[in-house]
Design a protein around this motif. Structure first.
Motif, PDB file in Angstrom:
ATOM      1  N   ASP A 113       0.815  -1.212   0.000  1.00 40.41           N
ATOM      2  CA  ASP A 113       0.000   0.000   0.000  1.00 40.41           C
ATOM      3  C   ASP A 113       0.844   1.255   0.000  1.00 40.41           C
ATOM      4  OD1 ASP A 113      -2.638  -0.661  -0.240  1.00 40.41           O
ATOM      5  OD2 ASP A 113      -2.980  -0.977   1.893  1.00 40.41           O
ATOM      6  N   ARG A 114       1.997   1.203   0.700  1.00 37.84           N
ATOM      7  CA  ARG A 114       2.801   2.407   0.807  1.00 37.84           C
ATOM      8  C   ARG A 114       3.442   2.780  -0.530  1.00 37.84           C
ATOM      9  NH1 ARG A 114       5.576   0.441   6.318  1.00 37.84           N
ATOM     10  NH2 ARG A 114       5.029  -1.518   5.332  1.00 37.84           N
ATOM     11  N   LEU A 115       3.853   1.779  -1.311  1.00 36.22           N
ATOM     12  CA  LEU A 115       4.400   2.109  -2.623  1.00 36.22           C
ATOM     13  C   LEU A 115       3.292   2.599  -3.557  1.00 36.22           C
ATOM     14  CD1 LEU A 115       7.084   2.201  -4.118  1.00 36.22           C
ATOM     15  CD2 LEU A 115       6.545  -0.027  -5.100  1.00 36.22           C
ATOM     16  N   ARG A 116       2.100   2.038  -3.433  1.00 39.22           N
ATOM     17  CA  ARG A 116       0.967   2.553  -4.210  1.00 39.22           C
ATOM     18  C   ARG A 116       0.728   4.018  -3.876  1.00 39.22           C
ATOM     19  NH1 ARG A 116      -2.914  -2.604  -2.857  1.00 39.22           N
ATOM     20  NH2 ARG A 116      -2.109  -4.040  -4.417  1.00 39.22           N
ATOM     21  N   LEU A 117       0.847   4.338  -2.585  1.00 36.66           N
ATOM     22  CA  LEU A 117       0.674   5.719  -2.159  1.00 36.66           C
ATOM     23  C   LEU A 117       1.707   6.619  -2.814  1.00 36.66           C
ATOM     24  CD1 LEU A 117      -0.570   7.885  -0.297  1.00 36.66           C
ATOM     25  CD2 LEU A 117       0.983   7.109   1.496  1.00 36.66           C
ATOM     26  N   VAL A 118       2.963   6.172  -2.859  1.00 40.34           N
ATOM     27  CA  VAL A 118       4.022   6.965  -3.480  1.00 40.34           C
ATOM     28  C   VAL A 118       3.700   7.224  -4.943  1.00 40.34           C
ATOM     29  CG1 VAL A 118       6.448   6.989  -4.159  1.00 40.34           C
ATOM     30  CG2 VAL A 118       5.810   6.194  -1.880  1.00 40.34           C
ATOM     31  N   PHE A 119       3.304   6.183  -5.674  1.00 41.44           N
ATOM     32  CA  PHE A 119       3.019   6.351  -7.102  1.00 41.44           C
ATOM     33  C   PHE A 119       1.790   7.229  -7.330  1.00 41.44           C
ATOM     34  CE2 PHE A 119       5.952   2.849  -7.979  1.00 41.44           C
ATOM     35  CZ  PHE A 119       6.510   3.295  -9.162  1.00 41.44           C
ATOM     36  N   THR A 120       0.816   7.163  -6.435  1.00 41.20           N
ATOM     37  CA  THR A 120      -0.351   8.034  -6.567  1.00 41.20           C
ATOM     38  C   THR A 120       0.060   9.495  -6.393  1.00 41.20           C
ATOM     39  OG1 THR A 120      -1.772   6.291  -5.670  1.00 41.20           O
ATOM     40  CG2 THR A 120      -2.664   8.527  -5.691  1.00 41.20           C
ATOM     41  N   LEU A 192      11.595   8.604  -7.077  1.00 40.46           N
ATOM     42  CA  LEU A 192      12.964   8.611  -6.564  1.00 40.46           C
ATOM     43  C   LEU A 192      13.186   9.801  -5.635  1.00 40.46           C
ATOM     44  CD1 LEU A 192      15.011   7.646  -9.764  1.00 40.46           C
ATOM     45  CD2 LEU A 192      14.401   6.180  -7.848  1.00 40.46           C
ATOM     46  N   GLY A 193      12.639  10.956  -6.002  1.00 37.89           N
ATOM     47  CA  GLY A 193      12.779  12.134  -5.160  1.00 37.89           C
ATOM     48  C   GLY A 193      12.136  11.956  -3.797  1.00 37.89           C
ATOM     49  N   VAL A 194      10.976  11.316  -3.769  1.00 33.90           N
ATOM     50  CA  VAL A 194      10.287  11.058  -2.512  1.00 33.90           C
ATOM     51  C   VAL A 194      11.131  10.171  -1.605  1.00 33.90           C
ATOM     52  CG1 VAL A 194       8.389   9.740  -1.507  1.00 33.90           C
ATOM     53  CG2 VAL A 194       7.929  11.406  -3.297  1.00 33.90           C
ATOM     54  N   ILE A 195      11.612   9.064  -2.163  1.00 30.85           N
ATOM     55  CA  ILE A 195      12.385   8.112  -1.358  1.00 30.85           C
ATOM     56  C   ILE A 195      13.679   8.757  -0.870  1.00 30.85           C
ATOM     57  CG2 ILE A 195      13.579   5.890  -1.411  1.00 30.85           C
ATOM     58  CD1 ILE A 195      11.476   4.956  -3.455  1.00 30.85           C
ATOM     59  N   ALA A 220      12.718   4.122   3.772  1.00 31.15           N
ATOM     60  CA  ALA A 220      13.222   4.566   2.478  1.00 31.15           C
ATOM     61  C   ALA A 220      13.983   3.442   1.782  1.00 31.15           C
ATOM     62  CB  ALA A 220      14.119   5.789   2.650  1.00 31.15           C
ATOM     63  N   ILE A 221      14.812   2.735   2.511  1.00 32.42           N
ATOM     64  CA  ILE A 221      15.567   1.626   1.918  1.00 32.42           C
ATOM     65  C   ILE A 221      14.618   0.511   1.492  1.00 32.42           C
ATOM     66  CG2 ILE A 221      17.220  -0.214   2.439  1.00 32.42           C
ATOM     67  CD1 ILE A 221      18.724   1.825   4.174  1.00 32.42           C
ATOM     68  N   ARG A 222      13.605   0.228   2.305  1.00 31.59           N
ATOM     69  CA  ARG A 222      12.633  -0.810   1.941  1.00 31.59           C
ATOM     70  C   ARG A 222      11.914  -0.454   0.639  1.00 31.59           C
ATOM     71  NH1 ARG A 222       7.541  -2.223   1.929  1.00 31.59           N
ATOM     72  NH2 ARG A 222       6.886  -0.112   2.412  1.00 31.59           N
ATOM     73  N   LEU A 223      11.465   0.798   0.526  1.00 32.39           N
ATOM     74  CA  LEU A 223      10.782   1.225  -0.688  1.00 32.39           C
ATOM     75  C   LEU A 223      11.727   1.192  -1.888  1.00 32.39           C
ATOM     76  CD1 LEU A 223       8.696   4.213   0.721  1.00 32.39           C
ATOM     77  CD2 LEU A 223       7.779   2.063  -0.175  1.00 32.39           C
ATOM     78  N   ALA A 224      12.975   1.591  -1.685  1.00 34.86           N
ATOM     79  CA  ALA A 224      13.949   1.566  -2.782  1.00 34.86           C
ATOM     80  C   ALA A 224      14.191   0.135  -3.255  1.00 34.86           C
ATOM     81  CB  ALA A 224      15.261   2.211  -2.340  1.00 34.86           C
ATOM     82  N   ARG A 225      14.216  -0.814  -2.334  1.00 34.36           N
ATOM     83  CA  ARG A 225      14.389  -2.218  -2.728  1.00 34.36           C
ATOM     84  C   ARG A 225      13.190  -2.724  -3.528  1.00 34.36           C
ATOM     85  NH1 ARG A 225      18.726  -4.659  -0.583  1.00 34.36           N
ATOM     86  NH2 ARG A 225      19.591  -3.970   1.420  1.00 34.36           N
ATOM     87  N   VAL A 226      11.980  -2.357  -3.081  1.00 40.84           N
ATOM     88  CA  VAL A 226      10.779  -2.759  -3.828  1.00 40.84           C
ATOM     89  C   VAL A 226      10.817  -2.166  -5.232  1.00 40.84           C
ATOM     90  CG1 VAL A 226       8.268  -2.612  -3.928  1.00 40.84           C
ATOM     91  CG2 VAL A 226       9.394  -3.037  -1.735  1.00 40.84           C
ATOM     92  N   LEU A 227      11.207  -0.911  -5.328  1.00 42.37           N
ATOM     93  CA  LEU A 227      11.269  -0.235  -6.619  1.00 42.37           C
ATOM     94  C   LEU A 227      12.334  -0.862  -7.510  1.00 42.37           C
ATOM     95  CD1 LEU A 227       9.898   2.125  -8.072  1.00 42.37           C
ATOM     96  CD2 LEU A 227      11.739   3.601  -7.263  1.00 42.37           C
ATOM     97  N   GLY A 239      20.995   3.285  -8.624  1.00 43.26           N
ATOM     98  CA  GLY A 239      21.869   4.301  -8.054  1.00 43.26           C
ATOM     99  C   GLY A 239      21.332   4.839  -6.743  1.00 43.26           C
ATOM    100  N   LEU A 240      20.013   5.051  -6.678  1.00 42.21           N
ATOM    101  CA  LEU A 240      19.426   5.550  -5.432  1.00 42.21           C
ATOM    102  C   LEU A 240      19.584   4.525  -4.315  1.00 42.21           C
ATOM    103  CD1 LEU A 240      17.769   7.579  -3.797  1.00 42.21           C
ATOM    104  CD2 LEU A 240      15.702   6.403  -4.612  1.00 42.21           C
ATOM    105  N   LEU A 241      19.265   3.259  -4.605  1.00 47.27           N
ATOM    106  CA  LEU A 241      19.418   2.230  -3.579  1.00 47.27           C
ATOM    107  C   LEU A 241      20.870   2.142  -3.119  1.00 47.27           C
ATOM    108  CD1 LEU A 241      18.339  -0.007  -1.811  1.00 47.27           C
ATOM    109  CD2 LEU A 241      18.473  -1.572  -3.779  1.00 47.27           C
ATOM    110  N   ALA A 242      21.803   2.233  -4.060  1.00 42.56           N
ATOM    111  CA  ALA A 242      23.224   2.218  -3.700  1.00 42.56           C
ATOM    112  C   ALA A 242      23.555   3.392  -2.787  1.00 42.56           C
ATOM    113  CB  ALA A 242      24.079   2.272  -4.965  1.00 42.56           C
ATOM    114  N   LEU A 243      23.061   4.571  -3.133  1.00 43.70           N
ATOM    115  CA  LEU A 243      23.324   5.767  -2.340  1.00 43.70           C
ATOM    116  C   LEU A 243      22.819   5.596  -0.908  1.00 43.70           C
ATOM    117  CD1 LEU A 243      24.057   8.787  -1.995  1.00 43.70           C
ATOM    118  CD2 LEU A 243      21.803   9.328  -2.943  1.00 43.70           C
ATOM    119  N   LEU A 244      21.599   5.108  -0.761  1.00 42.60           N
ATOM    120  CA  LEU A 244      21.024   4.956   0.572  1.00 42.60           C
ATOM    121  C   LEU A 244      21.809   3.944   1.397  1.00 42.60           C
ATOM    122  CD1 LEU A 244      17.164   5.025  -0.070  1.00 42.60           C
ATOM    123  CD2 LEU A 244      18.813   6.895   0.015  1.00 42.60           C
ATOM    124  N   LEU A 245      22.201   2.851   0.776  1.00 43.91           N
ATOM    125  CA  LEU A 245      22.946   1.821   1.508  1.00 43.91           C
ATOM    126  C   LEU A 245      24.326   2.319   1.920  1.00 43.91           C
ATOM    127  CD1 LEU A 245      21.992  -1.313  -0.624  1.00 43.91           C
ATOM    128  CD2 LEU A 245      21.215  -0.783   1.694  1.00 43.91           C
TER     129      LEU A 245
END
Length: 419
Positions: A113-120, A192-195, A220-227, A239-245
């Motif tokens: 649901d949270r990723l759906r929220l982000v895309f909405t 990507l900007g949101v995460i 944020a890391i969880r959402l980046a992994r799903v994405l 690149g974003l997931l790498a940056l966060l990690l």
């Protein structure tokens, strides 16, 4: 610790961990963003009284979601919102919260649901600033003042953006779902900007007692992994997931046992999470092989320069300065230029860095940003100009909102006064 304080801390912890899920669930079923936030807030208010009487439930998130859904059902009944919507809420009220493993009702293959929220929130019909701000408000529970500070705009301006964004979603009938694959690219930038900003708020909170908000970093890391699973061939997602990690690998060393800020050069590098850093470096290498560089890959490369340096003295500041110069081509912001000024000051000398800081001060775009005078102060301190540094630290203290950063600046100011 008193029982009252214990319950308040439990509710605060539940808010940090569960707000986004509760709101996302209610938005999915009611389609009403304001109602979802109102009922979620009411559930947390009820928790203060009910948990004090009955104890903290075994599953706080489930309790809060059920309470919020029941409140939404009551509101819809009173307002006679329509039989179809009432049936939806009534069905949801009988079910246990599904969290990340809910039904795949939109056919996207993403049960979140949270990723759906982000895309909405990141629908292309909304301005990019509104997409990011609305998601930070609804998903992370950030207050309007916190979001305004993140965007360096007045609070009233941000409040208007949030109201307009919600109205646009309602009036345009924007669906609450992850879009089909062929529509994903047009929303990627906003998502990507949101995460990214979600992680930033967790990594260096704009306000409050704690510098780090671990739950926001983890989300944020969880959402980046799903994405990344959803878009495995998109280099900027990797690149974003790498940056966060790469940043998160250092998170535990950013504050000491007392909660005070520890600068990068003073951190215990042996305590960094090497597995997380190695994963981030590998993801960055994979992204760069795609041959389509972008701002998140460049920022990840900057972070990698820090995490791969055995000591602070071994940091390749010249390489970092060059990378910031490249980043400025993609993101021509004053904050990027300020970071480049730091790198130039470390690579070429403090006077060169101070000259760039002076340019930014003259332009005025960062007049309310505490890191501008803090950067000037640090460069002056390193050059031995302690009296001027003290004045800059005082200016930074007038602007800083976070308690841990305030204590750090006060320590630096005291050092300059005693020099």
């Amino acid at each position: 610790m008193s029982e009252t304080n214990g319950i308040e801390e439990a509710v605060a912890a539940a808010f940090r961990a569960e707000w986004g899920q509760v709101v996302a669930t209610l938005i999915r079923v009611t389609g009403d963003w304001d109602l979802a936030e109102e009922c979620a807030q009411d559930a947390f208010a009820q928790a203060l009284d009910r948990w004090r009487r009955d104890g903290v439930p075994r599953r706080p998130g489930a309790w809060l979601t059920t309470t919020a859904r029941n409140r939404a059902l009551d509101v819809l009944r009173r307002e006679a919102a329509g039989a179809a919507k009432l049936r939806e809420v009534a069905v949801l009220a009988r079910d246990e919260p599904s969290y990340d493993a809910g039904d795949d009702g939109d056919g996207s293959g993403v049960q979140d649901d949270r990723l759906r929220l982000v895309f909405t929130c990141c629908h292309p019909a909304l301005p990019i600033e509104a997409r990011v701000a609305l998601t930070l408000r609804t998903l992370a529970g950030l207050t309007t003042p916190e979001i305004a500070r993140a965007f360096l705009v007045p609070e009233a301006t941000m409040a208007q953006r949030l109201v307009r964004a919600k109205r646009k979603i309602r009036n345009a009938g924007i669906p609450y779902r992850v879009p089909p694959a062929h529509l994903l690219p047009e929303r990627t930038t906003g998502v990507l900007g949101v995460i990214y900003l979600l992680f930033n708020e967790g990594y260096a909170a704009t306000t409050g007692a704690d510098l780090v908000r671990t739950n926001l970093c983890a989300e944020a890391i969880r959402l980046a992994r799903v994405l990344a699973r959803l878009m495995p061939d998109e280099p900027e997602v990797l690149g974003l997931l790498a940056l966060l990690l790469l940043h998160d690998a250092r998170r535990h060393t950013r504050v000491d046992a007392a909660g005070d800020l520890v600068t990068l050069e003073e951190q215990d590098r042996t305590a960094w999470d090497r597995a997380e850093a190695d994963e981030g470096a590998a993801l960055l290498e994979t992204a760069l092989r795609r041959g389509r560089p972008g701002p998140y890959q460049i920022q990840a490369a900057i972070a990698a320069c820090h995490t791969t340096a055995p000591t602070a003295e071994d940091t390749d500041w010249a390489d970092i300065a060059a990378l910031y110069g490249e980043l400025a081509r993609f993101v021509p912001s004053a904050v990027v230029r300020l970071n480049r000024a730091v790198a130039i000051g470390m690579a070429e000398g403090t006077e060169e860095g101070l000259a760039l800081v002076a340019e930014l001060e003259a332009e005025g775009a960062l007049a309310a940003y505490h890191l501008l005078p803090a950067t000037r102060a640090d460069l002056l301190r390193r050059s031995g100009r302690t009296q001027e540094a003290a004045e800059a630290y005082r200016r930074a203290l007038e602007l800083v909102e976070n308690d841990a950063e305030r204590r750090f600046l006060e320590r630096r100011l005291a050092e300059c006064r005693s020099a």
